[in-house]
Design a protein around this motif. Structure first.
Motif, PDB file in Angstrom:
ATOM      1  N   SER A 150      17.207  -0.013  -7.828  1.00 36.59           N
ATOM      2  CA  SER A 150      15.992  -0.746  -7.484  1.00 36.59           C
ATOM      3  C   SER A 150      15.482  -0.240  -6.148  1.00 36.59           C
ATOM      4  CB  SER A 150      16.255  -2.254  -7.417  1.00 36.59           C
ATOM      5  OG  SER A 150      17.197  -2.547  -6.404  1.00 36.59           O
ATOM      6  N   GLY A 151      14.253  -0.617  -5.818  1.00 31.68           N
ATOM      7  CA  GLY A 151      13.692  -0.275  -4.523  1.00 31.68           C
ATOM      8  C   GLY A 151      12.706   0.867  -4.532  1.00 31.68           C
ATOM      9  N   GLY A 152      12.508   1.484  -5.675  1.00 30.94           N
ATOM     10  CA  GLY A 152      11.537   2.564  -5.741  1.00 30.94           C
ATOM     11  C   GLY A 152      10.117   2.033  -5.642  1.00 30.94           C
ATOM     12  N   GLY A 153       9.171   2.951  -5.521  1.00 25.98           N
ATOM     13  CA  GLY A 153       7.782   2.540  -5.435  1.00 25.98           C
ATOM     14  C   GLY A 153       6.910   3.650  -4.921  1.00 25.98           C
ATOM     15  N   LEU A 154       5.701   3.273  -4.543  1.00 24.26           N
ATOM     16  CA  LEU A 154       4.716   4.204  -4.018  1.00 24.26           C
ATOM     17  C   LEU A 154       4.621   4.020  -2.511  1.00 24.26           C
ATOM     18  CD1 LEU A 154       2.348   6.213  -4.376  1.00 24.26           C
ATOM     19  CD2 LEU A 154       0.875   4.223  -4.758  1.00 24.26           C
ATOM     20  N   VAL A 155       4.719   5.118  -1.775  1.00 20.13           N
ATOM     21  CA  VAL A 155       4.662   5.062  -0.325  1.00 20.13           C
ATOM     22  C   VAL A 155       3.905   6.282   0.176  1.00 20.13           C
ATOM     23  CG1 VAL A 155       6.883   6.267  -0.042  1.00 20.13           C
ATOM     24  CG2 VAL A 155       6.065   4.710   1.757  1.00 20.13           C
ATOM     25  N   ARG A 156       3.281   6.151   1.315  1.00 23.26           N
ATOM     26  CA  ARG A 156       2.564   7.284   1.902  1.00 23.26           C
ATOM     27  C   ARG A 156       3.534   8.198   2.637  1.00 23.26           C
ATOM     28  NH1 ARG A 156      -3.418   5.728   4.202  1.00 23.26           N
ATOM     29  NH2 ARG A 156      -4.305   5.138   2.200  1.00 23.26           N
ATOM     30  N   ALA A 157       3.156   9.420   2.751  1.00 21.02           N
ATOM     31  CA  ALA A 157       3.969  10.388   3.491  1.00 21.02           C
ATOM     32  C   ALA A 157       4.249   9.855   4.894  1.00 21.02           C
ATOM     33  CB  ALA A 157       3.258  11.726   3.558  1.00 21.02           C
ATOM     34  N   GLY A 158       5.484  10.020   5.316  1.00 17.87           N
ATOM     35  CA  GLY A 158       5.921   9.498   6.602  1.00 17.87           C
ATOM     36  C   GLY A 158       6.521   8.110   6.541  1.00 17.87           C
ATOM     37  N   GLY A 159       6.357   7.466   5.406  1.00 19.43           N
ATOM     38  CA  GLY A 159       6.876   6.119   5.242  1.00 19.43           C
ATOM     39  C   GLY A 159       8.343   6.096   4.861  1.00 19.43           C
ATOM     40  N   SER A 160       8.823   4.884   4.572  1.00 22.69           N
ATOM     41  CA  SER A 160      10.249   4.684   4.269  1.00 22.69           C
ATOM     42  C   SER A 160      10.410   3.811   3.035  1.00 22.69           C
ATOM     43  CB  SER A 160      10.956   3.998   5.442  1.00 22.69           C
ATOM     44  OG  SER A 160      10.909   4.782   6.615  1.00 22.69           O
ATOM     45  N   LEU A 161      11.513   4.030   2.372  1.00 27.22           N
ATOM     46  CA  LEU A 161      11.946   3.183   1.269  1.00 27.22           C
ATOM     47  C   LEU A 161      13.463   3.063   1.332  1.00 27.22           C
ATOM     48  CD1 LEU A 161       9.926   4.453  -1.850  1.00 27.22           C
ATOM     49  CD2 LEU A 161       9.702   2.218  -0.760  1.00 27.22           C
ATOM     50  N   ARG A 162      13.976   1.954   0.850  1.00 30.62           N
ATOM     51  CA  ARG A 162      15.421   1.822   0.699  1.00 30.62           C
ATOM     52  C   ARG A 162      15.739   1.543  -0.760  1.00 30.62           C
ATOM     53  NH1 ARG A 162      20.013  -2.264   3.181  1.00 30.62           N
ATOM     54  NH2 ARG A 162      19.087  -3.738   1.705  1.00 30.62           N
TER      55      ARG A 162
END
Length: 124
Positions: A7-19
């Motif tokens: 879990s935790g995936g998604g759409l993010v802009r370059a330079g951003g973070s996800l866990r």
């Protein structure tokens, strides 16, 4: 038998973070080496990061060193992948996997169990 759910995936802009999180069911999770792999469209599955069963040994692909970290909480049967400074080339489906042998954790064929994957998309 071990079941893995990412879990935790998604759409993010370059330079951003996800866990990303990978929750394991079944016994003996703490005995498994755990890894993260990813597969982009039209490309082969590639190694991202791995952590030994006690967390004492960690491996990273060169492409993510310094940006990603991997950790595990054996009390929660969960392994995490913190992804910082994301780039468009990090876009892929991310899979977690478990390896009872904890041998060559950077090799996909060494793993015994796989999750279904979670999509990570990094936009410009």
């Amino acid at each position: 038998q071990v079941q893995l759910v990412e879990s935790g995936g998604g759409l993010v802009r370059a330079g951003g973070s996800l866990r990303l999180s990978c929750a394991a069911s079944g016994r003996f999770f703490s005995s498994y080496g755990m890894g993260w792999f990813r597969q982009a469209p039209g490309k082969e599955r590639e190694f991202v990061a791995a952590i030994s069963w006690r967390g004492g040994t960690i491996y990273f692909a060169d492409s993510v060193k310094g940006r990603f970290t991997i950790s595990r909480d054996n009390a929660k049967n969960t392994v995490y992948l913190q992804m910082n400074s994301l780039k468009p080339e990090d876009t892929a489906v991310y899979y977690c996997a478990g390896d009872l042998k904890s041998s060559r954790l950077w090799v996909a064929t060494e793993y015994d169990y796989w999750g279904q994957g979670t999509q990570v998309t990094v936009s410009l």
